[in-house]
Design a protein around this motif. Structure first.
Motif, mmCIF file in Angstrom:
data_model
loop_
_atom_site.group_PDB
_atom_site.id
_atom_site.type_symbol
_atom_site.label_atom_id
_atom_site.label_comp_id
_atom_site.label_asym_id
_atom_site.label_seq_id
_atom_site.Cartn_x
_atom_site.Cartn_y
_atom_site.Cartn_z
ATOM 1 N N ILE A 1 0.837 -1.202 0.000
ATOM 2 C CA ILE A 1 0.000 0.000 0.000
ATOM 3 C C ILE A 1 0.878 1.261 0.000
ATOM 4 O O ILE A 1 1.949 1.280 0.595
ATOM 5 C CB ILE A 1 -0.963 0.011 1.209
ATOM 6 C CG1 ILE A 1 -1.990 1.137 1.068
ATOM 7 C CG2 ILE A 1 -0.204 0.106 2.510
ATOM 8 C CD1 ILE A 1 -3.113 1.082 2.098
ATOM 9 N N VAL A 2 0.421 2.266 -0.712
ATOM 10 C CA VAL A 2 1.112 3.544 -0.757
ATOM 11 C C VAL A 2 0.277 4.533 0.055
ATOM 12 O O VAL A 2 -0.890 4.763 -0.249
ATOM 13 C CB VAL A 2 1.280 4.037 -2.215
ATOM 14 C CG1 VAL A 2 1.845 5.441 -2.254
ATOM 15 C CG2 VAL A 2 2.168 3.069 -2.989
ATOM 16 N N LEU A 3 0.881 5.107 1.090
ATOM 17 C CA LEU A 3 0.175 6.038 1.969
ATOM 18 C C LEU A 3 0.891 7.386 1.976
ATOM 19 O O LEU A 3 2.127 7.442 1.966
ATOM 20 C CB LEU A 3 0.130 5.501 3.402
ATOM 21 C CG LEU A 3 -0.621 4.192 3.620
ATOM 22 C CD1 LEU A 3 -0.398 3.685 5.036
ATOM 23 C CD2 LEU A 3 -2.094 4.365 3.353
ATOM 24 N N ILE A 4 0.103 8.443 2.017
ATOM 25 C CA ILE A 4 0.662 9.785 2.103
ATOM 26 C C ILE A 4 -0.103 10.554 3.173
ATOM 27 O O ILE A 4 -1.325 10.457 3.264
ATOM 28 C CB ILE A 4 0.631 10.515 0.752
ATOM 29 C CG1 ILE A 4 1.366 11.856 0.828
ATOM 30 C CG2 ILE A 4 -0.783 10.689 0.238
ATOM 31 C CD1 ILE A 4 1.680 12.474 -0.515
ATOM 32 N N LEU A 5 0.630 11.263 3.979
ATOM 33 C CA LEU A 5 0.041 12.120 4.999
ATOM 34 C C LEU A 5 0.020 13.534 4.445
ATOM 35 O O LEU A 5 1.068 14.072 4.082
ATOM 36 C CB LEU A 5 0.882 12.069 6.285
ATOM 37 C CG LEU A 5 0.491 13.032 7.407
ATOM 38 C CD1 LEU A 5 -0.903 12.703 7.940
ATOM 39 C CD2 LEU A 5 1.529 12.972 8.527
ATOM 40 N N CYS A 6 -1.172 14.115 4.348
ATOM 41 C CA CYS A 6 -1.297 15.488 3.856
ATOM 42 C C CYS A 6 -1.704 16.388 5.011
ATOM 43 O O CYS A 6 -2.760 16.197 5.601
ATOM 44 C CB CYS A 6 -2.347 15.576 2.743
ATOM 45 S SG CYS A 6 -1.848 14.758 1.232
ATOM 46 N N GLY A 7 -0.835 17.326 5.323
ATOM 47 C CA GLY A 7 -1.161 18.342 6.322
ATOM 48 C C GLY A 7 -1.875 19.465 5.594
ATOM 49 O O GLY A 7 -1.258 20.216 4.849
ATOM 50 N N ASN A 8 -3.177 19.570 5.758
ATOM 51 C CA ASN A 8 -3.972 20.554 5.024
ATOM 52 C C ASN A 8 -3.967 21.908 5.745
ATOM 53 O O ASN A 8 -3.499 22.027 6.869
ATOM 54 C CB ASN A 8 -5.406 20.043 4.851
ATOM 55 C CG ASN A 8 -6.171 20.824 3.805
ATOM 56 O OD1 ASN A 8 -5.585 21.436 2.915
ATOM 57 N ND2 ASN A 8 -7.470 20.814 3.912
ATOM 58 N N LYS A 9 -4.494 22.893 5.060
ATOM 59 C CA LYS A 9 -4.612 24.264 5.557
ATOM 60 C C LYS A 9 -3.246 24.931 5.698
ATOM 61 O O LYS A 9 -2.993 25.705 6.604
ATOM 62 C CB LYS A 9 -5.409 24.329 6.855
ATOM 63 C CG LYS A 9 -6.824 23.781 6.699
ATOM 64 C CD LYS A 9 -7.713 24.251 7.787
ATOM 65 C CE LYS A 9 -9.109 23.671 7.656
ATOM 66 N NZ LYS A 9 -9.885 24.232 6.570
ATOM 67 N N LYS A 10 -2.354 24.613 4.768
ATOM 68 C CA LYS A 10 -1.023 25.221 4.769
ATOM 69 C C LYS A 10 -1.104 26.740 4.690
ATOM 70 O O LYS A 10 -0.230 27.448 5.180
ATOM 71 C CB LYS A 10 -0.209 24.674 3.591
ATOM 72 C CG LYS A 10 1.217 25.143 3.567
ATOM 73 C CD LYS A 10 1.990 24.437 2.461
ATOM 74 C CE LYS A 10 3.454 24.647 2.618
ATOM 75 N NZ LYS A 10 3.976 25.783 1.921
#
Length: 113
Positions: free
Chosen positions: A14-23
């Motif tokens: 599985i490919v997982l990415i953590l996106c920190g939104n509201k930059k």
């Protein structure tokens, strides 16, 4: 936080990415870039800060995931032909992607365009 269930129930590749939104709201930040980066590294996640408002890094998040999946296909880690691999070709015409990338420059007879 990443649930261990996601990795237990999905393909081992599985490919997982953590996106920190509201930059775009840096002044209202609750998690520092360093904290998020460390968390991503400790949990073997790709990490990007994004902004849905401005669109910053939104497309890049998808592109990074797609590149990582393509690399896994090319290395043989992922086989779209295998049932249960978690990925499959959507169109028979796309199966040409399975061949390894060209490592030599095109010959004089081939167009390098």
């Amino acid at each position: 936080m990443t649930s261990p269930d996601a990795r237990m129930l999905a393909s081992q590749n599985i490919v997982l990415i953590l996106c920190g939104n509201k930059k775009d709201l840096d002044a209202d930040r609750e998690v520092t870039f360093l904290e998020a980066s460390r968390f991503a590294q400790e949990n073997e996640l790709m990490f990007l800060e994004t902004s849905a408002l401005t669109g910053e890094n939104v497309e890049e998040a998808f592109m990074q995931c797609a590149r990582k999946i393509l690399n896994k296909i090319e290395s043989g880690e992922l086989d779209p032909e295998r049932m249960g691999s978690g990925i499959q070709y959507g169109d028979a015409a796309l199966r040409q992607l399975r061949s390894p990338r060209r490592t030599q420059a095109p010959s004089a007879q081939e167009c390098g365009c």
